[in-house]
Design a protein around this motif. Structure first.
Motif, short mmCIF file in Angstrom:
data_model
loop_
_atom_site.label_atom_id
_atom_site.label_comp_id
_atom_site.label_asym_id
_atom_site.label_seq_id
_atom_site.Cartn_x
_atom_site.Cartn_y
_atom_site.Cartn_z
N VAL A 5 0.85 -1.19 0.00
CA VAL A 5 0.00 0.00 0.00
C VAL A 5 0.89 1.24 0.00
N GLU A 6 0.79 2.00 -1.09
CA GLU A 6 1.59 3.23 -1.22
C GLU A 6 0.84 4.42 -0.64
N SER A 7 1.59 5.41 -0.21
CA SER A 7 1.03 6.68 0.24
C SER A 7 2.09 7.75 0.09
N GLY A 8 1.66 9.01 0.20
CA GLY A 8 2.60 10.12 0.19
C GLY A 8 2.66 10.92 -1.09
N GLY A 9 1.92 10.50 -2.10
CA GLY A 9 1.91 11.27 -3.33
C GLY A 9 1.17 12.59 -3.16
N GLY A 10 1.26 13.43 -4.18
CA GLY A 10 0.56 14.71 -4.12
C GLY A 10 1.06 15.67 -5.17
N LEU A 11 0.69 16.93 -4.99
CA LEU A 11 1.08 18.00 -5.90
C LEU A 11 2.17 18.83 -5.25
N VAL A 12 3.24 19.06 -5.98
CA VAL A 12 4.35 19.84 -5.45
C VAL A 12 4.93 20.70 -6.56
N GLN A 13 5.50 21.82 -6.19
CA GLN A 13 6.14 22.67 -7.19
C GLN A 13 7.52 22.13 -7.54
N ALA A 14 7.98 22.47 -8.72
CA ALA A 14 9.33 22.08 -9.13
C ALA A 14 10.35 22.56 -8.11
N GLY A 15 11.30 21.68 -7.79
CA GLY A 15 12.29 21.97 -6.77
C GLY A 15 11.90 21.49 -5.39
N GLY A 16 10.65 21.09 -5.24
CA GLY A 16 10.17 20.63 -3.95
C GLY A 16 10.50 19.17 -3.68
N SER A 17 9.99 18.68 -2.56
CA SER A 17 10.28 17.31 -2.13
C SER A 17 9.01 16.59 -1.71
N LEU A 18 9.03 15.28 -1.85
CA LEU A 18 7.98 14.40 -1.36
C LEU A 18 8.63 13.12 -0.85
N ARG A 19 7.98 12.47 0.10
CA ARG A 19 8.44 11.15 0.53
C ARG A 19 7.29 10.16 0.36
N LEU A 20 7.52 9.17 -0.46
CA LEU A 20 6.54 8.11 -0.66
C LEU A 20 6.82 6.98 0.32
N SER A 21 5.75 6.35 0.77
CA SER A 21 5.86 5.20 1.67
C SER A 21 5.15 4.01 1.05
N CYS A 22 5.68 2.83 1.32
CA CYS A 22 5.06 1.59 0.86
C CYS A 22 4.99 0.64 2.06
N ALA A 23 3.79 0.43 2.56
CA ALA A 23 3.59 -0.49 3.68
C ALA A 23 3.46 -1.91 3.15
N VAL A 24 4.25 -2.81 3.70
CA VAL A 24 4.33 -4.18 3.22
C VAL A 24 3.73 -5.12 4.25
N SER A 25 2.91 -6.05 3.79
CA SER A 25 2.33 -7.06 4.69
C SER A 25 2.22 -8.38 3.95
N GLY A 26 1.92 -9.43 4.71
CA GLY A 26 1.79 -10.75 4.10
C GLY A 26 3.06 -11.54 4.25
N SER A 27 3.44 -12.29 3.21
CA SER A 27 4.61 -13.18 3.24
C SER A 27 5.89 -12.38 3.01
N ILE A 28 6.22 -11.55 3.99
CA ILE A 28 7.37 -10.65 3.85
C ILE A 28 8.66 -11.45 3.72
N PHE A 29 8.74 -12.60 4.37
CA PHE A 29 9.96 -13.40 4.36
C PHE A 29 10.33 -13.85 2.95
N SER A 30 9.35 -13.87 2.04
CA SER A 30 9.60 -14.37 0.68
C SER A 30 10.17 -13.31 -0.26
#
Length: 116
Positions: A5-30
């Motif tokens: 599940v991704e999150s953190g997207g959005g609208l930003v001006q050129a030169g700006g910053s964003l941090r995307l996150s990806c929450a991982v669940s399930g068979s993580i060991f694989s």
């Protein structure tokens, strides 16, 4: 099965910053490696950054020096820090988990829009 599940997207001006996150669940060991991809309208999906289980990273030439992929194993989360964003970075960004044998899982994507 692996769920992403991704999150953190959005609208930003050129030169700006964003941090995307990806929450991982399930068979993580694989999971062998995690990655961020992006796909702009009318273009093919492309790899942006990859991180392996031992922490090795790789980046597309177009984002090297501006984007950083990282992982927090305690939180089962992978991040993509994006700095000095450019209008050409505008895309839907997808989280990817590779488990080997040609099998990979994808998140639903998060939109990143960079205005000039």
């Amino acid at each position: 099965q692996v769920q992403l599940v991704e999150s953190g997207g959005g609208l930003v001006q050129a030169g700006g910053s964003l941090r995307l996150s990806c929450a991982v669940s399930g068979s993580i060991f694989s999971i062998n490696s995690m990655a961020w991809y992006r796909q702009a309208p009318g273009k093919q999906r492309e790899s942006v950054a990859t991180i392996t289980n031992d922490g090795g990273t790789g980046y597309a030439y177009s984002v090297k020096g501006r984007f950083t992929i990282s992982r927090d194993n305690a939180k089962n989360t992978v991040y993509l820090q994006m700095n000095n964003l450019k209008p050409e970075d505008t895309s839907i960004y997808y989280c990817n988990a590779a488990v080997g044998r040609g099998i990979a899982y994808w998140g639903q994507g998060t939109q990143v829009t960079v205005s000039s």
